[in-house]
Write a protein that holds these residues in place. Structure first.
Motif, PDB file in Angstrom:
ATOM      1  N   GLN A   1     132.221  45.868 114.929  1.00 23.77           N
ATOM      2  CA  GLN A   1     131.584  45.949 113.924  1.00 23.77           C
ATOM      3  C   GLN A   1     130.695  44.316 113.004  1.00 23.77           C
ATOM      4  N   LEU A   2     131.818  43.303 113.605  1.00 21.67           N
ATOM      5  CA  LEU A   2     131.942  41.766 113.625  1.00 21.67           C
ATOM      6  C   LEU A   2     130.367  41.921 114.027  1.00 21.67           C
ATOM      7  N   PHE A   3     130.703  41.648 115.473  1.00 16.55           N
ATOM      8  CA  PHE A   3     128.811  41.474 116.230  1.00 16.55           C
ATOM      9  C   PHE A   3     127.289  42.352 116.145  1.00 16.55           C
ATOM     10  N   ALA A   4     127.717  43.260 115.191  1.00 17.09           N
ATOM     11  CA  ALA A   4     126.654  44.337 115.237  1.00 17.09           C
ATOM     12  C   ALA A   4     126.475  43.529 113.802  1.00 17.09           C
ATOM     13  N   ARG A   5     127.012  42.661 113.181  1.00 19.10           N
ATOM     14  CA  ARG A   5     126.741  42.061 111.812  1.00 19.10           C
ATOM     15  C   ARG A   5     125.813  41.367 111.655  1.00 19.10           C
ATOM     16  N   TYR A   6     125.347  40.168 113.643  1.00 17.29           N
ATOM     17  CA  TYR A   6     124.091  39.664 113.466  1.00 17.29           C
ATOM     18  C   TYR A   6     122.950  39.772 113.411  1.00 17.29           C
ATOM     19  N   ALA A   7     123.174  40.960 113.330  1.00 13.55           N
ATOM     20  CA  ALA A   7     121.407  41.844 112.652  1.00 13.55           C
ATOM     21  C   ALA A   7     121.107  41.189 111.562  1.00 13.55           C
ATOM     22  N   THR A   8     122.091  41.414 110.409  1.00 14.52           N
ATOM     23  CA  THR A   8     121.875  40.855 109.181  1.00 14.52           C
ATOM     24  C   THR A   8     121.309  39.038 109.508  1.00 14.52           C
ATOM     25  N   TYR A   9     121.954  38.732 110.046  1.00 13.36           N
ATOM     26  CA  TYR A   9     121.779  36.910 110.139  1.00 13.36           C
ATOM     27  C   TYR A   9     119.943  36.266 109.958  1.00 13.36           C
ATOM     28  N   VAL A  10     119.326  37.685 110.617  1.00  8.87           N
ATOM     29  CA  VAL A  10     117.667  37.725 110.735  1.00  8.87           C
ATOM     30  C   VAL A  10     116.866  38.953 110.024  1.00  8.87           C
ATOM     31  N   GLY A  11     118.160  39.342 108.973  1.00  5.29           N
ATOM     32  CA  GLY A  11     117.598  40.213 107.512  1.00  5.29           C
ATOM     33  C   GLY A  11     117.638  41.884 108.943  1.00  5.29           C
ATOM     34  N   GLY A  12     118.136  41.662 109.486  1.00  4.31           N
ATOM     35  CA  GLY A  12     117.964  43.609 110.152  1.00  4.31           C
ATOM     36  C   GLY A  12     119.018  44.416 110.093  1.00  4.31           C
ATOM     37  N   LEU A  13     118.860  46.240 110.486  1.00  2.00           N
ATOM     38  CA  LEU A  13     120.026  47.062 110.225  1.00  2.00           C
ATOM     39  C   LEU A  13     120.641  47.531 111.932  1.00  2.00           C
ATOM     40  N   PRO A  14     121.791  46.857 112.541  1.00  2.00           N
ATOM     41  CA  PRO A  14     122.224  47.025 113.485  1.00  2.00           C
ATOM     42  C   PRO A  14     121.719  48.559 114.165  1.00  2.00           C
ATOM     43  N   ALA A  15     121.474  49.042 113.394  1.00  2.00           N
ATOM     44  CA  ALA A  15     121.328  50.728 114.085  1.00  2.00           C
ATOM     45  C   ALA A  15     119.834  50.270 114.310  1.00  2.00           C
ATOM     46  N   HIS A  16     119.201  49.891 114.088  1.00  2.00           N
ATOM     47  CA  HIS A  16     117.758  50.141 114.085  1.00  2.00           C
ATOM     48  C   HIS A  16     116.781  48.489 114.918  1.00  2.00           C
ATOM     49  N   SER A  17     117.673  47.745 114.996  1.00  2.00           N
ATOM     50  CA  SER A  17     117.561  46.423 115.775  1.00  2.00           C
ATOM     51  C   SER A  17     117.811  46.165 117.484  1.00  2.00           C
ATOM     52  N   PRO A  18     116.882  46.243 117.785  1.00  2.00           N
ATOM     53  CA  PRO A  18     117.415  45.562 119.424  1.00  2.00           C
ATOM     54  C   PRO A  18     118.791  45.483 119.423  1.00  2.00           C
ATOM     55  N   SER A  19     119.095  45.878 120.778  1.00  2.00           N
ATOM     56  CA  SER A  19     120.113  44.928 121.526  1.00  2.00           C
ATOM     57  C   SER A  19     120.429  43.346 121.990  1.00  2.00           C
TER      58      SER A  19
END
Length: 495
Positions: free
Chosen positions: A190-208
């Motif tokens: 959960q902690l590192f999934a939040r990094y997707a939001t740093y560029v405006g994305g959602l973790p389940a839809h952003s590339p690894s």
């Protein structure tokens, strides 16, 4: 050419436009910056409080060499213009079960903290994650981030040279699924999934691949003495020293062309003859016709849509009670499996993760009396063109403060709904953005190649800022300024 010194108009004084203005003016161009707001900075804004101005935009500064290079390349020294101080604690993380984790600038200390907060297995998984993200960062820094126009061919060549890189990329995985494989404990995922939001994305839809953001952050987090806005002000001051002109409260209404090339920029009260225009706004504004018909087709539709996330931002001064805060703090949602589901549907979360910047706690300080705070709540973009209602603001205020109360955190005095800047406000501050703070969404493996480069399809029109390559964030927008300035100079010389 308009004069012996080519005239470049820069529309917008965000960090990308400022960086380009400094470089172009140093190279001898006549630079005119036209900004519709009253001062420089763009999204790097401040608001007044009883404790002094508080940051109401970006708060985290990473990739310090980018800013050192900006000043060094024009014969100046960063530390003579801006004071950057490193943060030993990168961020403090809180979960509802009472777990608290500090990630540190010292990687060994981070490993120890994870072992203490979780267990030794989690620490081993974290070390493996760090090694994996370093492989990604080192591999893609030059062919993706530093280059002005990334290509699939260069990317394929980079991957072909290193089989272990393909394994680290996990090209068929999203960030969320990749992290679930990397960490046994869902809280670390959960902690590192939040990094997707740093560029405006959602973790389940952003590339690894976005996991490499951790590597950029782990290499150092700095704060700007006096607030982030000092960076914008001092870049502007340096550009003025090379002759750049800044005109504020200037609303650009039209970009004009002649014989298929940019020739002039029209504001409410003036017309500027130019050799080139650098647009430092959301590229969607061009497609929307807000600057006249000429640039409407200068950017592909896929370069601006779909839109990234927005945010509701609370900026205020108060005394915190109940929780020992660091400078950067993250309070996680109760259920990591469902926290982003509403955002994916264009709805506001009911159980969100919240970020808090305690601006007066930089450097490990513990202030006495009221402190300045910025709280960020992710939100979906909006198509509405009206300001938020008082009811909407009050609902958002209640959501934020109730969520923090679950952790035992409160503020005195209680911040009011008037301290909020909401998605609809951002939509009005930044035309045609739909409130999105990061331009195009980063969703999908090909998203990085869909952001527009510095050169547009219209001769003489260039792009800069977080909506262009290499992406969102203060360092990336600054790099986009470098790419744009180089493209403009090269084209003007060839012309």
């Amino acid at each position: 050419m308009t004069t012996s010194a080519p005239h470049v108009a820069i529309i917008g004084a965000g960090i990308g436009g400022l960086a380009a203005a400094l470089r172009l003016s140093h190279w001898g161009c006549r630079v005119t910056v036209l900004e519709r707001h009253a001062g420089p900075g763009g999204k790097m804004r401040t608001l007044p409080t009883d404790a002094g101005p508080v940051d109401a935009g970006p708060t985290v500064l990473t990739m310090k060499p980018v800013f050192e290079a900006l000043f060094t390349d024009v014969g100046l020294h960063l530390d003579e213009h801006v004071t950057l101080q490193t943060e030993e604690t990168l961020a403090r993380h809180f979960w509802r079960d009472g777990t608290v984790l500090d990630l540190m600038s010292d990687p060994y200390q981070s490993v120890e903290n994870i072992a203490r907060a979780f267990d030794s297995n989690a620490a081993k998984e974290f070390s493996a994650f760090c090694a994996q993200t370093k492989i990604l960062y080192d591999a893609f820094d030059n062919p993706m981030i530093r280059t002005s126009e990334p290509s699939l061919g260069d990317l394929a060549l980079t991957v072909a040279k290193s089989p272990k890189l393909l394994r680290a990329m996990k090209p068929l995985s999203t960030l969320a699924s990749s992290l679930s494989q990397s960490f046994s404990d869902p809280r670390l995922a959960q902690l590192f999934a939040r990094y997707a939001t740093y560029v405006g994305g959602l973790p389940a839809h952003s590339p690894s691949l976005l996991s490499l953001i951790w590597q950029a952050e782990s290499q150092g987090v700095w704060h700007v003495k006096g607030g982030m806005h000092q960076l914008a002000q001092n870049i502007e001051k340096a550009a003025r020293g090379f002759g750049a002109e800044f005109i504020y409260n200037a609303h650009v209404t039209r970009i004009e062309t002649q014989d298929g090339r940019i020739c002039a920029v029209q504001t409410d009260d003036a017309r500027h003859m130019v050799d080139a225009v650098l647009f430092n706004g959301d590229p969607n504004a061009l497609r929307s016709g807000l600057l006249g018909p000429a640039p409407e087709t200068a950017v592909d539709a896929s370069a601006t849509n779909p839109r990234s996330l927005s945010a509701n931002v609370m900026s205020f001064a108060a005394i915190p009670e109940g929780v020992p805060l660091a400078a950067h703090n993250v309070f996680f949602a109760q259920d990591p499996k469902t926290e982003y589901a509403p955002l994916a549907k264009g709805q506001q979360q009911s159980d969100p993760t919240l970020y808090i910047c305690a601006q007066d706690r930089f450097g490990g300080s513990t202030p006495i009396g009221p402190e300045r705070f910025e709280i960020i709540l992710n939100s979906p973009p909006t198509d509405e063109k009206t300001p938020p209602s008082e009811k909407e603001k009050e609902q958002c205020q209640t959501l934020i403060l109730q969520q923090l109360s679950h952790f035992g955190l409160s503020f005195s005095p209680r911040p009011t709904a008037s301290t909020l800047t909401m998605t609809k406000d951002f939509a009005q501050l930044f035309p045609a953005s739909h409130g999105s703070l990061y331009g195009r969404t980063p969703h999908g493996m090909m998203a990085a190649f869909k952001r527009p480069p510095a050169r547009s399809k219209l001769k003489g029109l260039y792009l800069v800022g977080g909506g262009t390559h290499p992406g969102a964030g203060v360092p990336m927008a600054t790099l986009s300024g470098q790419h744009a300035a180089a493209a403009i100079l090269s084209d003007l010389i060839s012309t």
